[in-house]
Write a protein that holds these residues in place. Structure first.
Motif, mmCIF file in Angstrom:
data_model
loop_
_atom_site.group_PDB
_atom_site.id
_atom_site.type_symbol
_atom_site.label_atom_id
_atom_site.label_comp_id
_atom_site.label_asym_id
_atom_site.label_seq_id
_atom_site.Cartn_x
_atom_site.Cartn_y
_atom_site.Cartn_z
ATOM 1 N N GLN A 131 -1.375 -7.990 -5.444
ATOM 2 C CA GLN A 131 -2.259 -8.037 -6.617
ATOM 3 C C GLN A 131 -2.761 -9.465 -6.824
ATOM 4 O O GLN A 131 -3.957 -9.686 -7.017
ATOM 5 N N GLU A 157 2.091 8.906 -12.044
ATOM 6 C CA GLU A 157 2.006 8.752 -10.586
ATOM 7 C C GLU A 157 0.548 8.600 -10.122
ATOM 8 O O GLU A 157 0.244 7.777 -9.265
ATOM 9 N N ILE A 201 3.845 -5.620 -4.000
ATOM 10 C CA ILE A 201 2.626 -5.271 -4.755
ATOM 11 C C ILE A 201 2.274 -6.395 -5.743
ATOM 12 O O ILE A 201 1.092 -6.657 -5.989
ATOM 13 N N TYR A 260 3.651 6.694 -5.104
ATOM 14 C CA TYR A 260 3.421 7.296 -6.421
ATOM 15 C C TYR A 260 2.196 8.210 -6.394
ATOM 16 O O TYR A 260 2.240 9.343 -6.866
ATOM 17 N N PHE A 261 1.094 7.692 -5.824
ATOM 18 C CA PHE A 261 -0.157 8.433 -5.912
ATOM 19 C C PHE A 261 -0.076 9.784 -5.188
ATOM 20 O O PHE A 261 -0.477 10.819 -5.738
ATOM 21 N N LEU A 308 0.837 -1.202 0.000
ATOM 22 C CA LEU A 308 0.000 0.000 0.000
ATOM 23 C C LEU A 308 0.875 1.257 0.000
ATOM 24 O O LEU A 308 0.620 2.212 -0.744
ATOM 25 N N SER A 368 -3.065 0.347 -12.047
ATOM 26 C CA SER A 368 -2.313 -0.747 -12.681
ATOM 27 C C SER A 368 -2.486 -2.072 -11.933
ATOM 28 O O SER A 368 -2.255 -3.135 -12.499
ATOM 29 N N VAL A 369 -2.904 -2.007 -10.676
ATOM 30 C CA VAL A 369 -3.031 -3.266 -9.913
ATOM 31 C C VAL A 369 -4.269 -4.081 -10.339
ATOM 32 O O VAL A 369 -4.467 -5.189 -9.856
ATOM 33 N N PRO A 393 -2.042 3.478 -9.215
ATOM 34 C CA PRO A 393 -2.908 2.551 -8.464
ATOM 35 C C PRO A 393 -3.814 1.704 -9.361
ATOM 36 O O PRO A 393 -4.124 0.564 -9.025
ATOM 37 N N VAL A 437 2.255 1.937 -3.413
ATOM 38 C CA VAL A 437 1.261 2.577 -4.287
ATOM 39 C C VAL A 437 1.102 4.049 -3.896
ATOM 40 O O VAL A 437 1.079 4.939 -4.759
ATOM 41 N N LEU A 438 1.020 4.291 -2.588
ATOM 42 C CA LEU A 438 0.845 5.679 -2.120
ATOM 43 C C LEU A 438 2.050 6.549 -2.473
ATOM 44 O O LEU A 438 1.905 7.753 -2.690
#
Lengths: 147, 229
Positions: B222, B171, B218, B116-117, B110, B177-178, B175, B113-114
């Motif tokens: 996934q 970025e 990740i 990037y996001f 997580l 992409s998962v 998320p 992912v965060l």
């Protein structure tokens, strides 16, 4: 111990706000002095960037890049001095600057005293602006102790 | 990717990243060398899977000493990601319940992912990033470009506007992409190329290796989520 755990917390719950704002960027400049009372005149940039870096060097630095990483740490120390000046940040800069000077045949033998300052570069209206935001005390190089 | 393979992959990639970082410190002052020789030895043990549980714990303790030595991270985000991965691995080894081990490892995924996001979010809400001005500033006066001639990119606003939006969109969309294994692999390849570009242009080589070390988490999460159905 509590202080160290406080330093760990941002790693466990990171903020990840990379490059949120492009703030003024510090440059470290030094003046080599003959006496502790000498007024510094010739400020010299610490670790100026090379004019060019080849693609091969860039690839090599993926695996071996201690100099640039140390330079980035010096930038962190400079930023920390502005936010919250500590002896630690000042000594880290001083120690690494002196090590650079010792490695450079042009600066050996070393002068007895040294002072550094932090110049912050930022975007101005027409051109880049440079502002001196911190000037260190004069340090005696032989023992890197504050005079 | 199953849990055991993901954990072992993370250990190997983290060990390699730590070996690379530690070796760089061997050129530094004496007190740094003493700390990082220890980390180098522990990382080699981690790489070969020797006493992994205790090696991870020793690396966490050493990590605290390193934080104290530098009064914070030596290289900002890359050190923080390294510590996060290490703490998650250690927790996995010391938590007896498999369910909680999975939760801890999912937390690492997580955070990846965060990473990037949130970076994308803080950029898209900043008008300077949307106009390309912020990236222009990065090239023009920040401490990051590895050479002076790279600063000439600041004179190419259209290119930098395109690059800014490419970074922001990558970025923010990461998320998504998962949603499938293929899109995730594609997302991770783009992410690795993004870190590679940052390493070449800005000298941020440690980010490349340490972020890659978090990729198995990740890939596992996934598979864990989407193989349930």
């Amino acid at each position: 111990m509590l202080n160290t755990l406080k330093l760990l917390l941002p790693a466990l719950i990171p903020s990840w706000r990379f490059f949120e704002v492009i703030a003024a960027s510090p440059r470290i400049e030094i003046a080599m002095l003959q006496t502790a009372q000498t007024k510094p005149r010739n400020w010299k940039a610490v670790r100026p960037k090379p004019e060019q870096v080849t693609f091969y060097t860039m690839l090599k630095r993926l695996f071996w890049n201690p100099y640039q990483n140390e330079s980035l740490f010096l930038v962190s120390c400079a930023e920390r001095i502005i936010k919250n000046p500590t002896d630690h940040s000042q000594q880290e800069i001083l120690k690494r600057v002196v090590a650079d000077l010792e490695r450079d045949p042009e600066t050996v033998p070393l002068p007895p005293y040294l002072q550094f300052r932090l110049v912050f570069v930022s975007r101005g209206k027409a051109k880049l602006e440079r502002r001196v935001r911190y000037t260190s005390p004069v340090y005696q190089i032989s023992d890197s102790a504050q005079t | 990717m199953n849990f055991d393979i993901a954990i072992r992959s993370t250990e190997i990639l983290l060990a390699l990243a730590f070996i690379q970082q530690s070796a760089e410190h061997l050129t530094g002052p004496r007190d740094e060398k003493i700390i990082f020789i220890q980390r180098l030895v522990l990382s080699v043990l981690l790489l070969f899977g020797i006493q992994t549980q205790w090696v991870c714990l020793a690396l966490v303790i050493l990590g605290l000493f390193i934080l104290k030595r530098f009064q914070g991270p030596y290289n900002g985000g890359s050190d923080r990601m390294g510590l996060l991965i290490l703490c998650c691995l250690s927790a996995v080894y010391f938590i007896p319940s498999f369910q909680w081990q999975e939760i801890v490892f999912a937390y690492l995924a997580l955070q990846l992912v965060l990473s990037y996001f949130i970076s994308g979010w803080v950029k898209i809400i900043n008008p300077d990033w949307r106009s390309g001005r912020a990236l222009q500033d990065v090239f023009q006066f920040s401490a990051y470009p590895v050479s002076e001639n790279l600063r000439a990119f600041a004179k190419r606003p259209h290119l930098l506007w395109g690059m800014s939006w490419a970074v922001i969109l990558f970025e923010l969309l990461f998320p998504l992409s998962v949603l499938s294994k293929d899109t995730l692999i594609c997302g991770l390849v783009i992410a690795a190329l993004f870190h590679l570009a940052n390493a070449c242009l800005f000298g941020l080589n440690r980010f490349l290796w340490i972020w890659i070390a978090a990729f198995p988490s990740i890939l596992w999460l996934q598979h864990r989520i989407f193989s349930l159905g």
